[in-house]
Design an enzyme around this catalytic site. Structure first.
Site, short mmCIF file in Angstrom:
data_model
loop_
_atom_site.label_atom_id
_atom_site.label_comp_id
_atom_site.label_asym_id
_atom_site.label_seq_id
_atom_site.Cartn_x
_atom_site.Cartn_y
_atom_site.Cartn_z
N ASP A 294 -16.08 -12.26 12.77
CA ASP A 294 -17.37 -11.85 12.25
C ASP A 294 -18.40 -12.06 13.37
OD1 ASP A 294 -18.89 -12.17 8.95
OD2 ASP A 294 -19.41 -10.99 10.71
N TRP A 295 -19.53 -11.52 13.17
CA TRP A 295 -20.57 -11.44 14.21
C TRP A 295 -20.81 -12.80 14.88
CZ3 TRP A 295 -24.34 -7.13 14.56
CH2 TRP A 295 -25.30 -7.34 15.53
#
Ligand code: GLC
Length: 756
Positions: A294-295
Site C-alpha cells: 500500500d502507499w
C-alpha cells in the site's frame, strides 16, 4: 416414438461428448497459453539488467490526485524512459496514459507500464459506496457494478483496479468500513467473488477487463479502537475464521493481484509479514499473481520500529513477498545494492519480476502497449447513459428501510405540499462518498441531490418547500425557526441528515459516531410540529441516532448512493421501487458496545433477559442488543416463512442436508426478500458463535405469491478450526435458523452430524 427417442439419445450423447472434448480443449488451451507466456517471460527476463528488473517493482503515483503522502517530485517521464518504472497509479484517460506509455516505449526493452486506479465504486460514473452495495445482498447487482466500472476504466487506459477492498470490519468507528462489505465472513466472501469476477470479466486480455486487487491483506479492519492505521492484535483463530475468508474467496475467484495493508498484525507489519504473504497467500493458497504494497507502507516499517532504515525495509518487504513498491521508492533506491551485496537474492527479485511481467503479457500489453488507449472507445463508453441508469438501479437496491410505522411510506405522488428539510437535502458532492474519483466540476455538480430527485419524480404537481435547518457539524440553531415554519406549511416532511461524505473513508475514523451537530435536535423540533416525518439518514458507516429512530415514523438508510442518488431515493420514497436492502453490518446503540456483531459467543453467563442482569455478561447502562441488527431491513410488503423441511435429521460429513422452506408475500406490494440461513454448532472442541450466516437467497415475490427456497448444508458449512487449527468437522447437534434478519428468525430445526 422409439425412433425419435434413440436419435434423441444419440444427439444427447454426442452433445455430452462434444462438451467434454471442448472442455478439455479449453483447459488445454489455457495451460498452453500459460506455458507460452512463461516462455516469453523467461526470455525477456534473461535480457534484463538488474536495474531494469528492479524498475518493474517500482510504482509511482501521479500527484494530480494523491491518496497518500507525497514522497518526491522527480521527473517521472525520464525515469520511465530509463526503465526505472513498472507501473503508474493515478494517471487515467486515454490521452494521459498514452503519453506515459510512449515514454515506456523509449526504454531499452520497451516493457509496457501498468496503469492502476482506485476504481472502488465506479470509474467515471459513481456507484453507491461498497458498503451500500453490500446492503443489497444482490450478487448480480454487485458484480454488474464492478463490471461496468471495469468497462469504463479499461476504456480509459486503466488495466488495474485497486479493488475490491475485502476487509471485514466490526468497528464502525473505522472510517474505511464504507469501502468493504461489512462484518460477516460469509457475506464478505460472496461479495468478494462477485466483485473480482465483475472487474476481471471474461479474463485478462479482454478490452473491458481490469485486474482486480484484493485488499488490504490482512486484517486491516480490526485496527485497535477503530483508529485507522492502528495496530491489529488478534488470535490466529480469529484471523482464520473471520478476516481471511474473503481473501481466500478472492484467490479462488482468480484475483490477479493483492495489496497488503498499513497495519501490523501481532507485531509484524503486513508489508513485511512473510507468514501472510508467503506462507498463506503464495504458499498454502497458491496465489500466482503479485502483491503491491500500500502507499508507502514499505518505508513506513521504519516508523513501525520494525526495521532501522529504508534499505532494511526494502530487504524485509521483498523477502516477505511484497512484489511491487507503491510510492515508497524503497526498492528503486535500495535493491541494487542489496542484491549486489548478497543481502537479497536475485532469485527473489526474479520471482517478483516474473509475477508482474506475467500479468502484463496476460493483459496483451506486450502485443500492443496502446490497446487500452483507444479514443473512440473511450468516447463511446465512458460516462454513457446506460451505465448511469445502472447506477440508479444499484442505488435503489442498496437502501435499507429501517422503520415505517403506519406504512407512512411510500408517499403518494399527488401530495399538495412537501417540505424537504435538513443539511443533506440539496447536497450533491456528498452523494459520491469518499472514494469517488475526482472529476473536477462534474464531481460537484453531476450527482442528483435528494431535492432534485423528488423534483424529477413529481414534476410540477406538488409544491416543494426547502429549509436547511442546520449545518452538518456545528451547533448553530439559528435556522431552526425557519425550518419549523416550513414544516408547518407542508402535508409531509422529508428530512435528510447524517455525516458529510468526508467523515468516513481513509484516515476518517471517528470516536463518536452519533449524527454530528444539532441535526437530531432539528428532527425532534420538526417531529414536534405533528407533521408526518420521513427521515433519510446518509453516511458511510453505521451511525448512532437513537433519538431520531425512536421518535419519527419512517427511516430510510441511504448510505452514499452515487451519482443517481436523488433519483433512486425518490424511486423508493414514492413507491416506484420497494426497498429490499438488509444491513451488512450491525448498528450499535452506543460506541460503548463496539465491537458489536451478531456472531457473538454465548459465554458462561449469557444474558437471557434484560431484567436479570445480575452476574450476567451485560452492561449496567445499555442492553446487549444493537439498535439495528445485521441482516435487518424492512419492505413495503410483508413476508411469511413456513414449511421448513430438512431432507435428513442426521448425516455424516460426506453427506449434505437440503433445507427447504416457503416464503410468501403477504402484503400488497411486489417486493424482494433476503432469506438468511444461520447455523449453530451447539457443542464443539472450541466454542462456536450463537449463530453464523451460512447462506442467503434474494427472491422477488408478487403479492400473495409463494416460492420454495432450498439451502444445501454441506461439509464446508459445518467445518471449524479445532484446537490445533485444523479445518475439520466434529460430530454433534446443529441448530438451523432461517429468517429475515439475524434477530428475526422465523423457522428453526436441528440435525445431528454423526461420526463416520
Ligand atoms: C491508499 C489506500 C489504498 C489505495 C492506495 C492508492 O492509501 O490505502 O486502498 O488503493 O492508497 O490510492
Amino acid at each position: 416414438m422409439l425412433l425419435f427417442r434413440s436419435n434423441y439419445r444419440k444427439c444427447f450423447l454426442l452433445l455430452i461428448l462434444l462438451a467434454y472434448v471442448t472442455g478439455l480443449n479449453a483447459q488445454t488451451f489455457k495451460s498452453e497459453a500459460k506455458i507460452a507466456i512463461q516462455q516469453k517471460v523467461n526470455k525477456l527476463l534473461a535480457k534484463m539488467t538488474l536495474e531494469e528488473k528492479i524498475g518493474q517493482l517500482n510504482q509511482y503515483a501521479s500527484y494530480k490526485n494523491a491518496t497518500g503522502p507525497i514522497s518526491s517530485t522527480g521527473n517521472m517521464i525520464d525515469e520511465i524512459k530509463q526503465g526505472r518504472v513498472g507501473s503508474i497509479l493515478k494517471v487515467n484517460g486515454v490521452a494521459d496514459t498514452r503519453i506515459y506509455q510512449q515514454a515506456a516505449m523509449q526504454s531499452r526493452l520497451k516493457i509496457p507500464l501498468l496503469f492502476g486506479e482506485d476504481v472502488i465504486h465506479g470509474y467515471r460514473i459513481t456507484f453507491p459506496i461498497p458498503l451500500a452495495e453490500a446492503a443489497s445482498w444482490d450478487m448480480d447487482a454487485i458484480g454488474f457494478s464492478a463490471r461496468l466500472a471495469a468497462t469504463e476504466a479499461a476504456a480509459s487506459g486503466i488495466q488495474w483496479a485497486f479493488a475490491p477492498m475485502v476487509d471485514i470490519s466490526r468497528d464502525p468507528r473505522w472510517g474505511r468500513v464504507m469501502e468493504g462489505a461489512g462484518e460477516d465472513p460469509y457475506l464478505g466472501s460472496r461479495i468478494a467473488i462477485a466483485r473480482v469476477k465483475g472487474f476481471q470479466g471474461n479474463g485478462l486480455g479482454s478490452l473491458d477487463a481490469v485486474m482486480a486487487c484484493a485488499k488490504h491483506f490482512a486484517a486491516y479492519g480490526a485496527a485497535i479502537a477503530g483508529r485507522d492505521y492502528n495496530a491489529v492484535d488478534m488470535s490466529d483463530r480469529t484471523l482464520w475464521e473471520v478476516y481471511l475468508p474473503p481473501f481466500k474467496a478472492a484467490v479462488d475467484a482468480g484475483a490477479a493481484t493483492f495489496m497488503n495493508s498499513f497495519n501490523e498484525l501481532n507485531g509484524i507489519p503486513a508489508t513485511g509479514n512473510s507468514y501472510l504473504q508467503r506462507n498463506i497467500l503464495k504458499g498454502k493458497w497458491g496465489f500466482g499473481g503479485f502483491v503491491v504494497s500500500d502507499w508507502g507502507s514499505i518505508p513506513e516499517m521504519v516508523n513501525h520500529g520494525f526495521v532501522k532504515n529504508n534499505s532494511e525495509a526494502a530487504r524485509v518487504a521483498l523477502n516477505a513477498g511484497s512484489d511491487m513498491d507503491m510510492e515508497g521508492r524503497s526498492y528503486i533506491n535500495n535493491l541494487p545494492i542489496l542484491v549486489k551485496s548478497g543481502r537479497v537474492s536475485i532469485a527473489t527479485v526474479n520471482d517478483a519480476v516474473k509475477r508482474i511481467l506475467t500479468k502484463k503479457f496476460e493483459l496483451g500489453l506486450f502485443a500492443d502497449p496502446f490497446r487500452f488507449c483507444n479514443q473512440q472507445r473511450e468516447a463511446a463508453i465512458v460516462n454513457s447513459p446506460s451505465i448511469r441508469n445502472a447506477a440508479r438501479a444499484v442505488a435503489q437496491k442498496s437502501m435499507v428501510l429501517l422503520k415505517n410505522e403506519g406504512s407512512l411510506l411510500p408517499l403518494a405522488k399527488n401530495l399538495k405540499t412537501i417540505a424537504l428539510i435538513g443539511p443533506l437535502v440539496k447536497a450533491k458532492k456528498d452523494m459520491n462518498g469518499f472514494w469517488a474519483l475526482p472529476w473536477g466540476v462534474a464531481h460537484e455538480t453531476e450527482p442528483v441531490s435528494l431535492f432534485e430527485g423528488v423534483q424529477n419524480k413529481l414534476g410540477g404537481q406538488t409544491k416543494l418547500l426547502f429549509a436547511k435547518g442546520c449545518n452538518i457539524n456545528d451547533t448553530s440553531k439559528v435556522d431552526f425557526a425557519e425550518a419549523i415554519a416550513t414544516a408547518k406549511n407542508a402535508d409531509v416532511v422529508i428530512m435528510a441528515i447524517g455525516e458529510s461524505y468526508d467523515m468516513s473513508g481513509e484516515a476518517k475514523s471517528r470516536s463518536n459516531i452519533h449524527i454530528p451537530g444539532v441535526q437530531e435536535e432539528l428532527v425532534k423540533a420538526i417531529q414536534a410540529t405533528g407533521k408526518p416525518v420521513v427521515v433519510l439518514v446518509m453516511g458511510g458507516r453505521p451511525l448512532i441516532f437513537n433519538q431520531t429512530a425512536d421518535c419519527v415514523p419512517a427511516i430510510l438508510y441511504t448510505w452514499w448512493l452515487g451519482v443517481e442518488a436523488g433519483n433512486a431515493m425518490a424511486d423508493v420514497l414514492f413507491g416506484d421501487y420497494n426497498p429490499s436492502g438488509k444491513l451488512p453490518i450491525t448498528f450499535p446503540q452506543s460506541e460503548g458496545q463496539i465491537p458489536i456483531y451478531y456472531a457473538t459467543k454465548n459465554t458462561g453467563r449469557p444474558l437471557i433477559n434484560d431484567n436479570d442482569r445480575a452476574y450476567k455478561s451485560a452492561y449496567l447502562d445499555v442492553s446487549n442488543t444493537p439498535k439495528f441488527a445485521f441482516g435487518y431491513g424492512l419492505s413495503y410488503t410483508t413476508f411469511k416463512y413456513s414449511n421448513l423441511k430438512l431432507s435428513a435429521k442426521a448425516i455424516n460429513n460426506l453427506q449434505s442436508i437440503i433445507a427447504s422452506f416457503t416464503v410468501t408475500n403477504t402484503g400488497n406490494y411486489a417486493g424482494e426478500e433476503v432469506a438468511q440461513l444461520y447455523l449453530r454448532n451447539r457443542v464443539a472442541s472450541v466454542t462456536r458463535p450463537v449463530k453464523e450466516l451460512k447462506d442467503f437467497c434474494k427472491i422477488k415475490l408478487m403479492p400473495s405469491e409463494s416460492k420454495t427456497i432450498t439451502f444445501v448444508i454441506n461439509k464446508q458449512k459445518l467445518s471449524l478450526y479445532n484446537q490445533q487449527m485444523q479445518w475439520v468437522t466434529e460430530p454433534g447437534m446443529f441448530g438451523v435458523m432461517i429468517g429475515s434478519a439475524s434477530d428475526d428468525i422465523r423457522l428453526v430445526d436441528e440435525f445431528e452430524l454423526l461420526k463416520r
